[in-house]
Design a protein around this motif. Structure first.
Motif, PDB file in Angstrom:
ATOM      1  N   VAL A   1      11.366   8.729 -18.167  1.00 27.18           N
ATOM      2  CA  VAL A   1      10.813  10.060 -17.366  1.00 27.18           C
ATOM      3  C   VAL A   1      10.036   9.404 -16.238  1.00 27.18           C
ATOM      4  N   GLY A   2       9.229   8.437 -16.314  1.00 31.16           N
ATOM      5  CA  GLY A   2       8.824   7.725 -15.239  1.00 31.16           C
ATOM      6  C   GLY A   2       9.461   7.226 -14.064  1.00 31.16           C
ATOM      7  N   THR A   3      10.592   6.451 -14.567  1.00 35.34           N
ATOM      8  CA  THR A   3      11.466   5.923 -13.870  1.00 35.34           C
ATOM      9  C   THR A   3      12.537   6.930 -13.143  1.00 35.34           C
ATOM     10  N   THR A   4      12.951   8.085 -13.848  1.00 36.99           N
ATOM     11  CA  THR A   4      13.634   9.157 -13.195  1.00 36.99           C
ATOM     12  C   THR A   4      12.745   9.695 -12.215  1.00 36.99           C
ATOM     13  N   ALA A   5      11.367   9.910 -12.347  1.00 36.16           N
ATOM     14  CA  ALA A   5      10.475  10.427 -11.345  1.00 36.16           C
ATOM     15  C   ALA A   5      10.440   9.770 -10.193  1.00 36.16           C
ATOM     16  N   ALA A   6      10.182   8.297 -10.050  1.00 33.12           N
ATOM     17  CA  ALA A   6      10.270   7.444  -9.073  1.00 33.12           C
ATOM     18  C   ALA A   6      11.476   7.184  -8.334  1.00 33.12           C
ATOM     19  N   SER A   7      12.623   7.537  -9.203  1.00 31.17           N
ATOM     20  CA  SER A   7      14.107   7.502  -8.457  1.00 31.17           C
ATOM     21  C   SER A   7      14.203   8.464  -7.459  1.00 31.17           C
ATOM     22  N   HIS A   8      13.810  10.024  -7.891  1.00 31.72           N
ATOM     23  CA  HIS A   8      13.815  11.143  -7.180  1.00 31.72           C
ATOM     24  C   HIS A   8      12.859  11.358  -6.075  1.00 31.72           C
ATOM     25  N   ASN A   9      11.918  10.623  -6.118  1.00 31.54           N
ATOM     26  CA  ASN A   9      10.919  10.528  -4.864  1.00 31.54           C
ATOM     27  C   ASN A   9      11.104   9.621  -4.135  1.00 31.54           C
ATOM     28  N   GLY A  10      11.569   8.508  -4.219  1.00 31.47           N
ATOM     29  CA  GLY A  10      11.796   7.262  -3.561  1.00 31.47           C
ATOM     30  C   GLY A  10      13.092   7.338  -2.766  1.00 31.47           C
ATOM     31  N   THR A  11      13.206   6.382  -1.729  1.00 27.87           N
ATOM     32  CA  THR A  11      14.587   6.041  -1.172  1.00 27.87           C
ATOM     33  C   THR A  11      14.596   4.617  -0.802  1.00 27.87           C
ATOM     34  N   GLY A  12      15.923   4.107  -0.394  1.00 25.35           N
ATOM     35  CA  GLY A  12      16.193   2.482  -0.355  1.00 25.35           C
ATOM     36  C   GLY A  12      16.623   2.025  -1.658  1.00 25.35           C
ATOM     37  N   HIS A  13      17.076   2.563  -2.672  1.00 22.47           N
ATOM     38  CA  HIS A  13      17.501   2.084  -3.952  1.00 22.47           C
ATOM     39  C   HIS A  13      18.650   2.904  -4.429  1.00 22.47           C
ATOM     40  N   VAL A  14      19.005   1.949  -5.534  1.00 20.98           N
ATOM     41  CA  VAL A  14      20.302   2.636  -6.322  1.00 20.98           C
ATOM     42  C   VAL A  14      19.975   4.048  -7.079  1.00 20.98           C
ATOM     43  N   PRO A  15      20.568   5.054  -7.027  1.00 21.88           N
ATOM     44  CA  PRO A  15      20.072   6.017  -7.742  1.00 21.88           C
ATOM     45  C   PRO A  15      20.537   5.663  -9.420  1.00 21.88           C
ATOM     46  N   LEU A  16      19.897   6.167 -10.229  1.00 22.81           N
ATOM     47  CA  LEU A  16      19.979   6.025 -11.584  1.00 22.81           C
ATOM     48  C   LEU A  16      21.135   6.396 -12.264  1.00 22.81           C
ATOM     49  N   ASP A  17      22.013   5.690 -12.883  1.00 25.33           N
ATOM     50  CA  ASP A  17      23.365   6.187 -13.505  1.00 25.33           C
ATOM     51  C   ASP A  17      23.297   5.677 -14.981  1.00 25.33           C
ATOM     52  N   HIS A  18      24.256   5.956 -15.452  1.00 27.26           N
ATOM     53  CA  HIS A  18      24.436   5.595 -16.889  1.00 27.26           C
ATOM     54  C   HIS A  18      24.202   4.296 -17.204  1.00 27.26           C
ATOM     55  N   PHE A  19      24.276   3.095 -16.454  1.00 29.56           N
ATOM     56  CA  PHE A  19      24.009   1.699 -16.667  1.00 29.56           C
ATOM     57  C   PHE A  19      22.359   1.545 -16.582  1.00 29.56           C
ATOM     58  N   GLY A  20      21.915   2.342 -15.597  1.00 26.63           N
ATOM     59  CA  GLY A  20      20.551   2.148 -15.386  1.00 26.63           C
ATOM     60  C   GLY A  20      19.521   2.784 -16.454  1.00 26.63           C
ATOM     61  N   TYR A  21      20.166   3.903 -16.906  1.00 29.06           N
ATOM     62  CA  TYR A  21      19.512   4.600 -18.130  1.00 29.06           C
ATOM     63  C   TYR A  21      19.617   3.697 -19.515  1.00 29.06           C
ATOM     64  N   LEU A  22      20.861   2.694 -19.595  1.00 28.61           N
ATOM     65  CA  LEU A  22      21.076   1.945 -20.590  1.00 28.61           C
ATOM     66  C   LEU A  22      20.097   0.886 -20.513  1.00 28.61           C
ATOM     67  N   LEU A  23      19.742   0.376 -19.427  1.00 30.87           N
ATOM     68  CA  LEU A  23      18.809  -0.705 -19.232  1.00 30.87           C
ATOM     69  C   LEU A  23      17.556  -0.169 -19.745  1.00 30.87           C
ATOM     70  N   LEU A  24      17.075   1.088 -19.244  1.00 24.10           N
ATOM     71  CA  LEU A  24      15.741   1.555 -19.574  1.00 24.10           C
ATOM     72  C   LEU A  24      15.633   1.535 -21.128  1.00 24.10           C
ATOM     73  N   LEU A  25      16.641   1.942 -21.806  1.00 25.72           N
ATOM     74  CA  LEU A  25      16.661   1.990 -23.059  1.00 25.72           C
ATOM     75  C   LEU A  25      16.685   0.832 -24.050  1.00 25.72           C
TER      76      LEU A  25
END
Length: 425
Positions: free
Chosen positions: A52-76
């Motif tokens: 939840v926290g990283t998803t919010a940070a991804s939506h509010n910031g710029t200059g980074h790769v948007p979260l995808d399935h691989f990103g969520y897999l790493l978060l879990l």
């Protein structure tokens, strides 16, 4: 400290405020490393916060790769790896560090992804693997520096900039702070476990001392009374037909001795049933010496008493020990000596009272080579009583035949004069 060393059972008693790890040491709630026995609860919470926290940070910031399935897999992946932190804390710390490093290298948005690293490092340090954790943390930081200062140009996102030295230094300070707090946690937990172990050992020591005290009291009470009863019963049997009046007197003595013994036994056992309550009757002391001499005379033992020095009120503990020592010495004479005469010398000094009980012997056949037919418990009890007060007892054959018991019991003069009356134990 290892898990086995830290797994200490509660020492008993209630604690007003216990540290967080105290609850995890209880059976069914946690283990010796300060971690809950149900790690999946913490993993679920961490996974939720990170996603939840990283998803919010991804939506509010710029200059980074948007979260995808691989990103969520790493978060879990980090929270899932924490499920095995009790079995392999160092391996889990390394896996979580590697997952976090891959996440950063992939260019995803920063967020609470570092919570898994904090939990893994805390777990490993609490398990006593701090050196291995320091190595893992050093490797993680080195890889982070390489990625942010050199490899960033080859990694997403496109157009990423080189990290400043302030950012690199901040990451080092953040990592050192985690390790320092984890080490402080470990030290405080080890101190708590050590204090619990000491309290448990102290409780066992007090329990052992109390058992010895009760055993001495019961031995002294029963040995003396039963000895008097045994002698008087023999007299009553021998004189039942020829001198019934003397037999009646012997039976009266038996009744009085048994009644007294029962009263003292009830007093001792009462301390077991209600340890927080004071006994209703005062502890015996030298003021009951005439009663003791009368019982000895009823058993056929005449005792000559001499006193030296100026008598002062004794502290209750010293007074009780003095009475019990004299009682046991006279009991031994009644049971194991052929002499029907004994002498008791009481010497009062400024900080000490000396008791000397002599008999002329000889020892009876049942005495064998020890004046205690019960294996020496009487003499052992006398020595233990005296040693508990800082004194000593010497018992053995005396010059010219017979047996001598010599006891010296020190006491504080100020405490003695401050206790004019016998206190309740």
């Amino acid at each position: 400290m290892s898990d086995d060393e830290a797994g200490l059972a509660p020492s008993g008693g209630s604690l007003r405020r216990r540290p967080p790890w105290a609850r995890h040491d209880e059976p069914g709630r946690g283990g010796g490393d300060g971690l809950p026995r149900r790690p999946w609860i913490a993993s679920v919470v961490l996974a939720f916060v990170q996603v939840v926290g990283t998803t919010a940070a991804s939506h509010n910031g710029t200059g980074h790769v948007p979260l995808d399935h691989f990103g969520y897999l790493l978060l879990l992946a980090g929270p899932v790896a924490l499920l095995w932190r009790r079995r392999a804390p160092v391996v889990v710390a390394a896996v979580v560090s590697a997952v976090t490093l891959v996440y950063l290298a992939a260019g995803y948005a920063y967020g609470p992804v570092f919570l898994s690293v904090v939990a893994a490092y805390f777990s490993a340090v609490a398990a006593g693997r701090r050196r291995s954790v320091f190595v893992v943390a050093a490797c993680l930081y080195t890889a982070y520096v390489l990625v942010t200062l050199w490899l960033y140009r080859y990694l997403p996102p496109t157009g990423d900039h080189r990290a400043s030295w302030a950012q690199v230094s901040g990451a080092a300070a953040w990592l050192l702070a985690i390790l320092a707090v984890a080490e402080l946690w470990r030290l405080r937990r080890e101190s708590y476990v050590r204090e619990r172990r000491e309290r448990a050992e102290e409780a066992r020591r007090r329990a052992d001392e109390e058992r010895l005290r009760i055993a001495r009291e019961l031995h002294d009470v029963l040995a003396h009374s039963i000895s008097v009863i045994n002698v008087q019963a023999g007299v009553a049997l021998a004189l039942m037909d020829e001198r019934p009046e003397q037999a009646r007197q012997a039976l009266t003595t038996i009744k009085a001795a048994s009644k007294e013994a029962l009263g003292e036994v009830r007093q001792v056992l009462g301390t077991l049933r209600a340890p927080g309550e004071a006994p209703r009757s005062p502890a015996p002391g030298l003021d009951r010496l005439p009663e003791l001499l009368e019982q000895a005379a009823g058993a056929g033992l005449g005792v000559e008493v001499t006193r030296e020095g100026t008598a002062v009120p004794l502290p209750p503990g010293v007074d009780l020990a003095a009475f019990r020592i004299v009682q046991e010495a006279l009991t031994n004479i009644i049971r194991h000596s052929g002499s029907r005469r004994a002498s008791l010398r009481i010497v009062h000094r400024a900080r000490e009272i000396e008791l000397c009980v002599d008999d002329e012997g000889p020892a009876t056949a049942t005495a064998a080579q020890s004046p205690d037919a019960d294996g020496g418990n009487g003499l052992l009890g006398m020595r233990e009583r005296a040693a508990a007060l800082g004194g000593h007892v010497v018992a053995g054959p005396r010059p010219g035949g017979g047996f001598r018991v010599l006891a010296r019991l020190p006491f504080d003069t100020v405490a003695a004069t401050a206790v004019p009356d016998k206190e309740i134990r």
